[in-house]
Design a protein around this motif. Structure first.
Motif, mmCIF file in Angstrom:
data_model
loop_
_atom_site.group_PDB
_atom_site.id
_atom_site.type_symbol
_atom_site.label_atom_id
_atom_site.label_comp_id
_atom_site.label_asym_id
_atom_site.label_seq_id
_atom_site.Cartn_x
_atom_site.Cartn_y
_atom_site.Cartn_z
ATOM 1 N N GLU A 174 -4.309 18.089 0.589
ATOM 2 C CA GLU A 174 -3.903 16.423 0.506
ATOM 3 C C GLU A 174 -4.543 16.176 -0.784
ATOM 4 O O GLU A 174 -3.582 15.278 -1.500
ATOM 5 N N GLN A 175 -5.672 16.495 -1.396
ATOM 6 C CA GLN A 175 -5.971 16.271 -2.938
ATOM 7 C C GLN A 175 -4.904 16.658 -3.951
ATOM 8 O O GLN A 175 -4.443 15.699 -4.806
ATOM 9 N N SER A 177 -1.818 17.158 -3.414
ATOM 10 C CA SER A 177 -0.404 16.563 -3.369
ATOM 11 C C SER A 177 -0.511 15.198 -4.091
ATOM 12 O O SER A 177 0.258 14.857 -4.648
ATOM 13 N N ALA A 178 -1.945 14.552 -3.606
ATOM 14 C CA ALA A 178 -2.118 13.265 -4.419
ATOM 15 C C ALA A 178 -2.163 13.261 -6.067
ATOM 16 O O ALA A 178 -1.534 12.605 -6.572
ATOM 17 N N ALA A 181 1.468 13.608 -6.829
ATOM 18 C CA ALA A 181 2.079 12.405 -6.847
ATOM 19 C C ALA A 181 1.941 11.625 -8.109
ATOM 20 O O ALA A 181 2.610 10.724 -8.460
ATOM 21 N N ASN A 185 4.759 9.947 -9.814
ATOM 22 C CA ASN A 185 5.009 8.334 -10.049
ATOM 23 C C ASN A 185 3.750 7.498 -9.815
ATOM 24 O O ASN A 185 3.349 7.577 -8.576
ATOM 25 N N HIS A 187 3.036 4.596 -9.957
ATOM 26 C CA HIS A 187 3.123 3.276 -9.274
ATOM 27 C C HIS A 187 3.173 3.531 -7.759
ATOM 28 O O HIS A 187 2.314 2.896 -7.166
ATOM 29 N N MET A 188 3.877 4.573 -7.318
ATOM 30 C CA MET A 188 3.878 4.789 -6.006
ATOM 31 C C MET A 188 2.439 5.159 -5.258
ATOM 32 O O MET A 188 1.989 5.039 -4.434
ATOM 33 N N ARG A 190 -0.514 4.550 -6.465
ATOM 34 C CA ARG A 190 -1.573 3.436 -6.328
ATOM 35 C C ARG A 190 -1.039 2.831 -4.980
ATOM 36 O O ARG A 190 -1.985 2.357 -4.196
ATOM 37 N N ALA A 191 0.233 2.707 -4.875
ATOM 38 C CA ALA A 191 0.530 1.808 -3.535
ATOM 39 C C ALA A 191 0.194 2.640 -2.312
ATOM 40 O O ALA A 191 0.180 1.972 -1.418
ATOM 41 N N GLN A 192 0.211 3.670 -2.430
ATOM 42 C CA GLN A 192 -0.158 4.669 -1.407
ATOM 43 C C GLN A 192 -1.832 4.999 -1.440
ATOM 44 O O GLN A 192 -2.088 5.820 -0.695
ATOM 45 N N GLY A 193 -2.558 4.094 -2.256
ATOM 46 C CA GLY A 193 -4.038 4.240 -2.014
ATOM 47 C C GLY A 193 -4.592 5.466 -2.812
ATOM 48 O O GLY A 193 -5.866 5.725 -2.783
ATOM 49 N N ILE A 194 -3.689 6.002 -3.876
ATOM 50 C CA ILE A 194 -4.375 7.179 -4.654
ATOM 51 C C ILE A 194 -5.356 6.576 -5.755
ATOM 52 O O ILE A 194 -4.492 5.724 -6.704
ATOM 53 N N ASN A 195 -6.271 6.965 -6.092
ATOM 54 C CA ASN A 195 -7.008 6.704 -7.368
ATOM 55 C C ASN A 195 -6.375 7.541 -8.594
ATOM 56 O O ASN A 195 -6.875 8.573 -8.759
ATOM 57 N N HIS B 76 -5.520 0.482 -5.588
ATOM 58 C CA HIS B 76 -5.584 1.555 -4.684
ATOM 59 C C HIS B 76 -6.521 1.387 -3.364
ATOM 60 O O HIS B 76 -6.202 2.142 -2.471
ATOM 61 N N ALA B 79 -4.632 -0.827 -1.050
ATOM 62 C CA ALA B 79 -3.361 -0.144 -0.500
ATOM 63 C C ALA B 79 -3.652 0.282 1.102
ATOM 64 O O ALA B 79 -2.817 0.468 1.691
ATOM 65 N N ARG B 84 4.198 -1.549 0.659
ATOM 66 C CA ARG B 84 5.079 -2.034 -0.426
ATOM 67 C C ARG B 84 6.434 -1.280 -0.575
ATOM 68 O O ARG B 84 6.408 -0.154 -0.425
ATOM 69 N N MET B 91 10.953 3.531 -7.539
ATOM 70 C CA MET B 91 9.414 3.084 -7.780
ATOM 71 C C MET B 91 8.556 3.440 -6.495
ATOM 72 O O MET B 91 7.384 3.710 -6.544
ATOM 73 N N MET B 97 9.147 15.390 -5.212
ATOM 74 C CA MET B 97 8.521 15.925 -3.827
ATOM 75 C C MET B 97 9.115 15.921 -2.804
ATOM 76 O O MET B 97 10.161 15.058 -2.855
ATOM 77 N N LEU B 105 1.908 11.782 2.037
ATOM 78 C CA LEU B 105 1.291 10.893 1.049
ATOM 79 C C LEU B 105 0.796 9.469 1.666
ATOM 80 O O LEU B 105 -0.058 9.119 1.848
ATOM 81 N N ARG B 109 -2.538 6.840 3.484
ATOM 82 C CA ARG B 109 -2.755 5.745 2.650
ATOM 83 C C ARG B 109 -4.011 5.053 3.268
ATOM 84 O O ARG B 109 -4.099 4.840 4.801
ATOM 85 N N GLY B 114 -8.878 14.957 1.153
ATOM 86 C CA GLY B 114 -9.667 16.291 1.010
ATOM 87 C C GLY B 114 -8.799 17.409 0.831
ATOM 88 O O GLY B 114 -7.791 17.477 0.346
ATOM 89 N N ARG B 116 -7.796 19.630 3.003
ATOM 90 C CA ARG B 116 -6.990 20.017 4.117
ATOM 91 C C ARG B 116 -5.736 20.372 3.657
ATOM 92 O O ARG B 116 -5.152 19.500 2.551
ATOM 93 N N GLY B 118 -1.813 19.681 2.949
ATOM 94 C CA GLY B 118 -0.957 18.288 2.939
ATOM 95 C C GLY B 118 -0.125 17.794 3.773
ATOM 96 O O GLY B 118 -0.217 16.763 4.210
#
Lengths: 324, 264
Positions: A174-175, A177-178, A181, A185, A187-188, A190-195, B76, B79, B84, B91, B97, B105, B109, B114, B116, B118
């Motif tokens: 997961e991390q 992949s983030a 990402a 992108n 923009h995307m 941040r919109a998906q909650g990634i720091n 973030h 989110a 959005r 965008m 991917m 991903l 949200r 972590g 685990r 993806g």
């Protein structure tokens, strides 16, 4: 006439005899290229701190081995210090708003002084016996030294395989992949909650950890660390990535999965070093090596851009031609 | 569900480019409201959405989502509450991917990411079913890179991603403006479907007055950083394009009786 004499003077046997050592050292450059790949391709950041952290990895390794640490422990310490180097660049970039490329240059610049402090002088050498990762009488076991090339190739292969497996696993999580990402992108992301800032920090730390590991391995291979050993590491890394990707795309026309791509980046490191050995074998001036490398990298980085520029123009010309 | 209290934002303050994009804006959205936002160029429509999404901090005022004060939260973190879809189809997704990786991903949200794996097998089956509802055949291309998709397919996928983890608020920022009319119609239809199925509260900016009238259950018109018109319920259903233009001219003081002010 002269060409004939020149070619006649080259000894193929000599080239072949140099190959195993080239492959062994190539594995080390391949691992460094994997480190550069994390930032350059996955995070979309050109991180110049690797020139410094490669030498830092070497400096830490040689000094700890001289202090009596085992080769493995020294390598682990080198990785940890490399991670800290990456964090410095990352903090300069994400927390202080310095452009990534400049943050990398600053870290690299500062590391030159730090590397001199670590080594107390410009270079340090340790006895080859101390560099054995598992030293056994009769020179068997895992050993990465230019004096024992077959063992070095085996060790290089195993370490590279482990590194590829580790990176493949991490970037599938997961991390990981983030992190991918974030590079693809922001923009995307941040919109998906990634720091995004934290992901850049992690990526830079990881990359520099891997680069410091390869610096430590290079020190073990050569039996010495030098404050200038990392000069141009970023360019060599880019060259290896590009060579690897060209080979990969040529062999896997339908696209290759991530593990295969990582293997080809490592292979690119080996191919790069073999090309360098061939150039030296051709008796070109070694002082020109960096010029050649830079030219090769510039050409391959420019090709996708120029293709992108040309395509619409060509398409237009074709259409125009048909209408006319 | 969403509450904006006296929210102001000025760009480039103290320079000749100073632009008061939002002026003490008040807005309150009840759960399940689907609001279309219209207004001329520079009226503050996108600024409103960006303020809610947290692209930058506002100068003053308060923003609450489901009674949680998010004014100080970075993008973030907000989110977690917000789905959005952007105007630019490039965008909303990660082009290099896979479709399933993009969905994975979006599935995470607002959750901790972590070590685990993806994309899990169980998720894949869920994505397959969800993609089927789009009717675009994407369920058979889950391992394709998103970069291979057309603009309309990407917007449809982004919509699905925005709703995958049911958001408290859905923000659609002229998400059909870059598409050809037929594809735009299809994506709007999907938007309605997704809002209805998930009973979402949504804000949709559009430059097309007909779309603003035929979609959603409330319409607001913005001008110079303020909301100058706010119509909902039965009154909105009866509203015509001419009504809107007349009222725009009356309220904004802009006499030009053309679509252009609102359409741009």
């Amino acid at each position: 006439m002269y060409l004939g004499v020149f070619i006649g003077s080259l000894s193929l046997a000599n080239l072949i005899s140099r190959m195993p050592a080239a492959v062994a050292q190539g594995f080390i450059w391949g691992m460094m290229a994997l480190g550069v790949y994390i930032t350059f391709r996955l995070l979309d950041v050109a991180d110049l701190s690797v020139d410094g952290s490669f030498a830092t990895g070497g400096a830490v390794t040689v000094m700890l081995i001289l202090a009596g640490w085992s080769a493995w422990a020294a390598l682990l310490a080198a990785v940890a210090v490399g991670v800290v180097c990456g964090l410095c660049t990352g903090l300069l970039h994400t927390k202080l708003g310095i452009p990534a490329i400049l943050a990398g240059i600053l870290t690299q610049f500062a590391l030159y002084s730090i590397n001199l402090r670590i080594m107390t002088k410009a270079n340090q050498t340790a006895s080859i016996k101390k560099f054995g990762m598992v030293w056994e009488e009769g020179h068997k076991g895992f050993l990465l030294s230019s004096l024992y090339v077959p063992q070095a190739i085996l060790t290089g292969l195993l370490l590279t395989a482990m590194l590829v497996a580790l990176l493949y696993w991490y970037f599938g999580t997961e991390q990981g992949s983030a992190l991918r990402a974030t590079g693809a992108n922001p923009h995307m992301s941040r919109a998906q909650g990634i720091n995004v800032g934290n992901m850049k920090l992690i990526g830079l730390a990881l990359s520099n950890g891997v680069v410091a590991l390869s610096g430590g391995l290079m020190t073990q291979f050569q039996g010495t660390a030098d404050v200038n050993m990392g000069r141009g590491a970023i360019v060599i890394g880019l060259a290896a990535i590009i060579i690897g990707e060209v080979l990969c795309d040529a062999l896997f026309t339908k696209g290759a999965n991530f593990a295969v791509r990582l293997c080809f980046v490592a292979l690119g490191g080996i191919a790069y070093y073999i090309v360098m050995v061939v150039i030296l074998w051709l008796r070109l001036d070694p002082n020109d090596l960096k010029l050649f490398t830079a030219l090769i990298v510039a050409v391959f980085l420019a090709v996708p851009y120029l293709q992108g520029q040309r395509r619409p123009a060509v398409a237009q010309a074709r259409r125009g031609g048909k209408e006319g | 569900m969403l509450k904006l209290e006296r929210v102001s934002k000025t760009f480039h303050p103290g320079t000749i480019h100073e632009k008061r994009a939002l002026q003490e804006l008040e807005l309150h959205l009840a759960p399940g409201e689907f609001v279309t936002v219209i207004g001329g160029n520079g009226a503050g429509k996108s600024t409103l959405l960006n303020a809610v999404a947290g692209v930058w901090p506002v100068d003053s005022g308060k923003i609450l989502i489901d009674s949680v004060d998010v004014t100080a939260l970075p993008e973030h973190k907000r989110a977690a509450f917000i789905g959005r879809v952007f105007q630019d189809p490039m965008m909303g997704t990660a082009p290099n991917m896979q479709i399933e990786e993009n969905l994975a991903l979006a599935m995470r949200r607002g959750k901790k990411r972590g070590l685990r794996w993806g994309v899990t097998k169980a998720e894949r089956e869920e994505y397959h079913e969800r993609l089927k509802t789009l009717g675009l055949g994407l369920e058979n291309r889950m391992e394709d890179k998103v970069g291979l998709l057309s603009g309309g397919q990407r917007q449809a996928l982004t919509l699905l991603m925005a709703a995958l983890q049911r958001p408290k608020l859905l923000l659609l920022d002229e998400h059909t403006a870059a598409l050809d009319p037929a594809t735009a119609g299809k994506v709007l239809e999907l938007s309605d479907q997704i809002v209805a199925e998930n009973q979402l509260t949504a804000l949709m900016i559009t430059h097309n007055m007909r779309d603003a009238l035929t979609h959603g259950n409330r319409i607001i018109m913005m001008h110079a950083g303020r909301i100058i018109l706010d119509i909902s319920g039965e009154e909105k259903k009866k509203l015509t394009k001419k009504d809107l233009l007349d009222r725009f001219a009356a309220l904004s003081g802009v006499q030009e009786e053309t679509d252009e002010v609102l359409l741009s």
